[in-house]
Structures are given as C-alpha cells and as structure tokens.
Write an enzyme that holds these catalytic residues in place. Structure first.
Site, mmCIF file in Angstrom:
data_model
loop_
_atom_site.group_PDB
_atom_site.id
_atom_site.type_symbol
_atom_site.label_atom_id
_atom_site.label_comp_id
_atom_site.label_asym_id
_atom_site.label_seq_id
_atom_site.Cartn_x
_atom_site.Cartn_y
_atom_site.Cartn_z
ATOM 1 N N ASP A 105 0.820 -1.208 0.000
ATOM 2 C CA ASP A 105 0.000 0.000 0.000
ATOM 3 C C ASP A 105 0.857 1.262 0.000
ATOM 4 O OD1 ASP A 105 0.516 -0.260 2.791
ATOM 5 O OD2 ASP A 105 -1.503 -1.003 3.161
ATOM 6 N N ASP A 161 -4.483 -10.584 7.242
ATOM 7 C CA ASP A 161 -5.275 -10.580 8.470
ATOM 8 C C ASP A 161 -5.865 -9.223 8.796
ATOM 9 O OD1 ASP A 161 -3.440 -9.467 11.248
ATOM 10 O OD2 ASP A 161 -2.716 -9.303 9.194
#
Length: 181
Positions: A105, A161
C-alpha cells in the site's frame, strides 16, 4: 459459534482466480530468472500462504528465506517506521532477491527493504506482490510481479489478516465496516 464468513463484505478474488494468478506469476518468475541465482524472500506473516503456493509453481532451482518487518503494530494505519524483527539467515551477496509480499500500500516498508538488501550486496532486488493498492502509495515502488490491483478497502483472507484473524480464508474478501470501526 461465530463463523468468520459472517464478517465478509464481499469476495474480491476467488480460490480459482488466486490459483490461476499464482501459476502465471510462478511461470513468469521462472522464465525471468532461468539462468540466475535467486532467493525468494517472504515477508511474514501476511505473505506466508501466497509464498508457499508461489514457490511450488517456480520450476527452477531457488533458495527461500523469510523476513519479519514491523511497521503496523495493531493499528490499521502504517506508522511509517520500519523495524526488522527477523532478518535473512544467509549471506545474499551476489544473489538476486525476489521479495514476496501479500499487499503493497504505502510502499514505505518495501522501499526501505530494497535499499537495505542492496546495501547488503544483493545483485538485484525485485518485488512480487499478490495485491497492490496504488491509491495508498506514499513512497514510489516498482512492482515487478503483481497479482491483482485491490480496492482501497480493508482486505482479509489467503494470509492477510485483520488483528491476526481471517488469514485462513481460502479466498480474498473485503471486511465489513462494523468489524474494524
């Protein structure tokens, strides 16, 4: 009993799509490094499942290793501080390194890692990520092998997760807002 399926907003990439994409990436990596010395380095914990599937599709001799880097803690926003918790076991001088990530990201961790591994004598450092979120980029990073472009949502499954849960989903999905807000 709480089923993790109940927390899913929508499935973004199915098991079948993941399998096909991983095969395609592995084939390309094998072609590109056919006559080269290659160490495939998984960034744990997120890339664990992707990496184990990926290396089984690369049909040239490779070495594998893992790193643990921390920049998140349990926050959902990257702190921008990169800490190497577990470093590589072996000397990498003269080896090509392929970093395997679950998701890119901001790019902070990867630009730090690339510089770090080059300083340690790697011949080259390339990046393979299952998911890319280019909208969130802060540091420019070249992605050499990319699975899918992901929406800027909270993503879970296939190793990825939220608060250490959902890694065991066999597909990739977005998480319902009420779970993380």
């Amino acid at each position: 009993m709480h089923h993790i399926q109940e927390d899913i907003q929508e499935v973004l990439f199915t098991e079948e799509q993941l399998r096909e994409k991983v095969k395609e990436l592995g084939k390309k990596i094998a072609e590109d490094y056919a006559d080269e010395k290659l160490i495939v380095v998984g960034i744990l914990k997120g890339a664990g499942i992707f990496m184990s599937d990926l290396i089984r599709t690369i049909d040239i001799p490779i070495r594998t290793d893992y790193m643990v880097v921390s920049s998140y803690g349990n926050a959902t926003i990257s702190s921008g501080v990169v800490r190497i918790v577990k470093d590589l076991e072996n000397d990498i001088a003269g080896w090509n390194i392929l970093i395997v990530e679950d998701i890119v990201d901001t790019g902070r961790t990867l630009s730090y890692l690339k510089d770090y591994l080059i300083r340690r004598g790697a011949k080259s450092v390339k990046i393979c990520t299952l998911l890319d979120k280019p909208d969130r980029r802060v540091n420019p990073v070249d992605i050499d092998y990319c699975g899918f472009i992901a929406p800027d949502e909270f993503i879970i499954g296939y190793g990825i997760d939220y608060a250490e849960q959902y890694r065991n989903l066999p597909f990739i999905a977005s998480l319902k807002r009420e779970i993380y807000e």
